[in-house]
Design an enzyme around this catalytic site. Structure first.
Site, mmCIF file in Angstrom:
data_model
loop_
_atom_site.group_PDB
_atom_site.id
_atom_site.type_symbol
_atom_site.label_atom_id
_atom_site.label_comp_id
_atom_site.label_asym_id
_atom_site.label_seq_id
_atom_site.Cartn_x
_atom_site.Cartn_y
_atom_site.Cartn_z
ATOM 1 N N ASP A 150 49.277 30.218 18.375
ATOM 2 C CA ASP A 150 48.836 31.385 19.140
ATOM 3 C C ASP A 150 49.277 32.687 18.467
ATOM 4 O OD1 ASP A 150 51.441 30.601 19.638
ATOM 5 O OD2 ASP A 150 51.399 31.001 21.786
ATOM 6 N N GLU B 45 51.831 15.843 31.393
ATOM 7 C CA GLU B 45 50.969 16.829 32.052
ATOM 8 C C GLU B 45 50.114 16.081 33.074
ATOM 9 O OE1 GLU B 45 50.662 19.923 28.355
ATOM 10 O OE2 GLU B 45 49.042 18.475 28.473
ATOM 11 N N ASP C 133 43.746 15.874 24.324
ATOM 12 C CA ASP C 133 44.297 15.339 23.083
ATOM 13 C C ASP C 133 45.042 14.037 23.306
ATOM 14 O OD1 ASP C 133 43.388 16.775 21.000
ATOM 15 O OD2 ASP C 133 45.132 18.086 20.790
HETATM 16 O O1 UPG Z 1 48.537 18.346 20.015
HETATM 17 C C1 UPG Z 1 48.521 19.097 20.976
HETATM 18 C C2 UPG Z 1 49.683 19.696 21.487
HETATM 19 C C3 UPG Z 1 49.589 20.534 22.591
HETATM 20 N N1 UPG Z 1 48.398 20.773 23.183
HETATM 21 C C4 UPG Z 1 48.331 21.675 24.368
HETATM 22 O O2 UPG Z 1 48.989 22.883 24.101
HETATM 23 C C5 UPG Z 1 49.409 23.464 25.316
HETATM 24 C C6 UPG Z 1 50.786 24.062 25.181
HETATM 25 O O3 UPG Z 1 51.763 23.075 25.076
HETATM 26 P P1 UPG Z 1 53.162 23.161 25.832
HETATM 27 O O4 UPG Z 1 53.935 21.945 25.556
HETATM 28 O O5 UPG Z 1 52.934 23.556 27.234
HETATM 29 O O6 UPG Z 1 53.840 24.319 25.016
HETATM 30 P P2 UPG Z 1 54.597 25.602 25.544
HETATM 31 O O7 UPG Z 1 55.794 25.781 24.693
HETATM 32 O O8 UPG Z 1 54.804 25.583 26.987
HETATM 33 O O9 UPG Z 1 53.524 26.661 25.147
HETATM 34 C C7 UPG Z 1 53.654 27.912 24.513
HETATM 35 O O10 UPG Z 1 53.724 27.835 23.097
HETATM 36 C C8 UPG Z 1 52.624 27.226 22.437
HETATM 37 C C9 UPG Z 1 52.799 27.388 20.950
HETATM 38 O O11 UPG Z 1 53.930 26.721 20.500
HETATM 39 C C10 UPG Z 1 51.322 27.858 22.870
HETATM 40 O O12 UPG Z 1 50.265 27.101 22.356
HETATM 41 C C11 UPG Z 1 51.230 27.850 24.374
HETATM 42 O O13 UPG Z 1 50.035 28.430 24.812
HETATM 43 C C12 UPG Z 1 52.394 28.615 24.936
HETATM 44 O O14 UPG Z 1 52.332 28.645 26.344
HETATM 45 C C13 UPG Z 1 49.327 22.389 26.394
HETATM 46 O O15 UPG Z 1 48.275 22.687 27.264
HETATM 47 C C14 UPG Z 1 49.035 21.137 25.589
HETATM 48 O O16 UPG Z 1 48.241 20.241 26.287
HETATM 49 C C15 UPG Z 1 47.261 20.195 22.691
HETATM 50 O O17 UPG Z 1 46.180 20.403 23.228
HETATM 51 N N2 UPG Z 1 47.337 19.386 21.603
#
Ligand code: UPG
Ligand code: MN
Length: 727
Positions: free
Chosen positions: A442, A112, A141
């Site tokens: 979520d 990211e 994180d």
């Molecule tokens: O230990 C962690 C892991 C992830 N994140 C944040 O969580 C977000 C979502 O992560 P991402 O890898 O983008 O997951 P996606 O699959 O794209 O996300 C979808 O699915 C997730 C649940 O699995 C939701 O939390 C997200 O909002 C939703 O957009 C990002 O901003 C990460 O930085 C953290 O803050 N801490």
């Protein structure tokens, strides 16, 4: 639901979709047809000697029927809403904008890129909203000095960016988007200057990211406010093991600017950190201590604001006294940038983020999808009629945070509540805040809130509110889906499972609505059965479906075409195209034969303690040019050799064999055109990109030889074993 009165003071209206009545009528017909099919299976089970085949078909059809029922629950009350933000501003109490805390999550500076986080932060700081009411908290994180450095730069840049946006009523408030817009010819000098400034900042940040660390010769940290902040990254510092770091990068006490606060919670290998849910709960506590705004916006770091008046849209609902006492959150759809023309990986997730949301909205309200969501802070502290108090008063939703955020004891307490052991023996994660236990925190949190009696609203303004990044390579798409399926299965087996508790507290339709996703992973059952069994049977000349002259044949035809036609109409009515729909249904099968199969395996290993749940972050850095080119040209990318492609390829080969064999018998031996042959033909058309990737392509995105070879062997094994139970 009846449309509300449209007088000049209403802040929002809601009207049922026109498709409601025809959909309800069709639902009755389709239900009868499913009933007939079940009768047919039951009859075959009793009268015919094909127990194994019929049981497998029955099992698949039960799963398909349940999936259809869950989708139908979301087709019975679809609504569209509209809000009037200009009326909110013009209200007599207008100007009484509540404070707004924005949470942005990031977790890895390489997956990211910090400049992405910077753009997201700047885009919300520049909202058309009183700046001194906004506080942006960035949770890191990844505990990365690179991200902190980028945000320090952002704090400097925003002093120029915000006034510029507001003065010129700029709509694209993510600088990256604004400065890369094509229509830049009529620019004023001021914009040119800013563009240079932005370019310099970007270069500084990217240089730092490329070098992997922050050297202390940088202007911003040599002296002044940030002198010495990077000393914390000492030798023993790792992303999994470090103290709490909270840095106020900008505060609104001195200037009329939003607060910008960097938070990296304490991490120790010995304490569970609950991934994103844990990060958000830390932000909930830290923000309670510092600003405690009644409204919270949560964002993933890639989701920049694309519409400066979004908070006003949300306030049209959150401030309406008629609904606000039970209104927990206002969810905006997830929209994505740079999706290719026909969206060949279906990463728009149109069904999830548009079509179904409209359906939930007419029941109890949309599910929570993790980002682009405005919460009423109170929602995190128990049901609407039963406030649950946290361990200390400063964390309560009613606590008045009126001390300057740089006050020593405010900062000390903020550090305390971000500690990794803080949550032990408290209600955080179970009754308060975001809920733990599932990788889809979520969905699980939204589910718990609805069960507690909270409502939600789906808000989708014409100018898209948030735009994010979606995976641009097939493996990434499938890995993301696999994480979701593990998370969904986890939810299924938790104490508050949608399958049991959900129906009890949400009623039939919303209960079914929540089952829609939790049962996702099980769709691999019908896909595997329908993808292999009839085809194997064909090769051995056995027919598993009714013949053309049989009336039951037409039942199958009706069910198939009925379900597909309705799926297509859902898609078109919510603004999709034929090609996108076709790709969406193809991806539906691809995921069912890869991510969901492996999701089930992974989940089983987790409960057997043979592996631990992992949140595999989706990469947002698209720097492989070849890969990007393939994506733009809509060429499937199988580049990273993944065992995930194995079942998919096996099914593709099997269908091709069966199809060729079927045509051969049709023309040479005069067999009939049965459902088996149509099914194989349909699968072959869907699998065209796979055959191409197996034999025709030479580029790096072709299907790895290892996978083709293993799939060939597996097909052979299946054919040989078919001999034993089909002959
Ligand atoms: O230990 C962690 C892991 C992830 N994140 C944040 O969580 C977000 C979502 O992560 P991402 O890898 O983008 O997951 P996606 O699959 O794209 O996300 C979808 O699915 C997730 C649940 O699995 C939701 O939390 C997200 O909002 C939703 O957009 C990002 O901003 C990460 O930085 C953290 O803050 N801490
Ligand atoms: Mn994401």
């Amino acid at each position: 639901m009846r449309p509300q009165r449209k007088d000049s003071t209403t802040l929002h209206t809601c009207r049922p979709c026109l498709r409601t009545v025809p959909y309800r009528i069709y639902a009755v017909i389709h239900t009868c047809a499913i009933g007939a099919l079940m009768y047919h299976h039951a009859h075959s089970l009793v009268t015919e000697n094909t127990t194994l085949i019929t049981s497998l078909l029955l099992l698949s059809d039960v799963v398909l029927a349940f999936m259809w029922a869950t989708t139908t629950s979301l087709r019975l009350y679809p609504v569209h809403r509209f809000e009037y933000p200009e009326r909110y501003v013009a209200e007599p109490e207008g100007g009484q904008f509540p404070k707004l805390d924005v949470f942005i999550c990031t977790a890895d500076p390489y997956k990211e890129p910090p400049m992405m986080v910077v753009n997201t932060a700047l885009s919300v700081m520049a909202y058309d909203y009183p700046s001194d009411k906004i506080s942006v908290y960035v949770s890191d994180d990844g505990g990365s000095m690179l991200t902190l450095f980028a945000l320090i730069e952002a704090a400097k840049f925003c002093k120029h960016w915000l006034p510029f946006c507001k003065k010129n009523n700029v709509q694209d408030r993510s600088p990256e988007v604004f400065f890369s817009a094509k229509s830049s010819n009529s620019w004023m000098d001021e914009a040119e200057n800013l563009k240079m400034m932005y370019g310099d900042m970007k270069k500084r940040v990217e240089d730092v990211v490329n070098s992997g660390k922050v050297n202390d010769h940088h202007e911003s940290i040599k002296s002044g406010q940030f002198c010495g902040v990077f000393d914390l990254w000492a030798d023993k510092f790792t992303r999994h093991d470090h103290p709490t770091m909270i840095k106020v990068l900008q505060d609104n006490d001195t200037k009329i600017m939003p607060n910008l606060i960097y938070v990296s919670r304490e991490k120790r290998r010995s304490s569970p950190h609950h991934f994103k849910g844990g990060a958000l709960n830390t932000l909930l506590r830290v923000s309670s201590v510092m600003t405690n705004a009644p409204i919270i916006l949560t964002l993933d770091c890639d989701m920049y604001s694309n519409n400066p008046s979004t908070p006003l849209h949300a306030l049209c609902y959150l401030s309406d006294p008629k609904i606000s006492s039970c209104l927990g959150f206002v969810q905006f759809p997830q929209k994505f940038q740079e999706i290719n023309r026909n969206d060949n990986y279906a990463s728009e997730h149109k069904r999830a983020f548009d079509i179904n949301m409209v359906g939930y909205d007419g029941l109890m309200g949309p599910i929570h999808v993790g980002t682009g969501c405005f919460f009423n802070r109170r929602v995190f502290y128990g049901p609407p009629d039963n406030l649950i108090l946290p361990e200390i008063d400063e964390l309560g939703s009613n606590h008045i945070a009126d001390k300057p955020i740089l006050t020593r004891d405010v900062l000390a307490l903020a550090h305390d509540v971000a500690g990794c052991n803080y949550e032990q023996k408290t209600n955080w994660g179970s009754k308060i805040g975001f809920r733990y236990g599932s990788l889809v925190e979520d969905y699980y949190t939204g589910f718990n809130l609805h069960c507690e009696g909270w409502r939600s609203v789906f808000c989708s303004p014409k100018r898209v509110a948030f735009v994010g990044d979606s995976p641009k390579c097939l493996t990434d798409v499938l890995v993301q889906q696999m994480r979701w399926s593990v998370g969904l299965l986890e939810m299924l087996f938790l104490k508050y499972s949608p399958l049991t508790y959900g129906f009890k507290s949400l009623g039939l339709l919303m209960g079914l609505g929540y089952c829609h996703y939790v049962l996702w992973p099980f769709r691999s059952i019908p896909l595997i059965v329908y993808g292999l069994l009839p085809q194997l049977a064909m090769l051995y000349g056995v027919s598993v479906f009714p013949k053309t002259l049989d009336p039951w044949f037409w039942l199958y035809i009706f069910l198939f075409f009925g379900a597909y036609a309705q799926d297509l109409s859902d898609f078109l009515l919510e603004g999709g195209t034929y090609r996108k729909w076709w790709n969406d249904q193809r991806m539906w099968m691809i995921k069912g034969l890869s991510s969901f199969v492996f999701g089930c395996i992974e989940f089983t290993l987790n409960i057997l303690n043979l592996s631990t749940p992992e949140f595999n972050l989706t990469s947002k850095a698209n720097d492989d040019d070849e890969q990007r080119k393939r994506y733009e040209e809509e060429i499937f990318d199988f580049s990273s050799s993944s065992s995930m492609f194995l079942p998919l390829t096996t099914v593709a080969i099997m269908n091709l064999l069966a199809f060729v064999w079927g045509l051969y018998s049709l023309f040479l031996c005069g067999g009939g055109l049965g459902i088996e042959l149509m099914l194989a033909g349909f699968a072959v058309v869907n699998c065209l990109p796979i055959y191409e990737a197996m034999v025709l392509r030479k580029d790096d995105g072709k299907l790895p030889k290892r996978v083709c070879f293993s799939a060939g062997i597996l097909t052979l094994v299946l054919i040989v074993s078919g001999y034993f139970f089909l002959k």
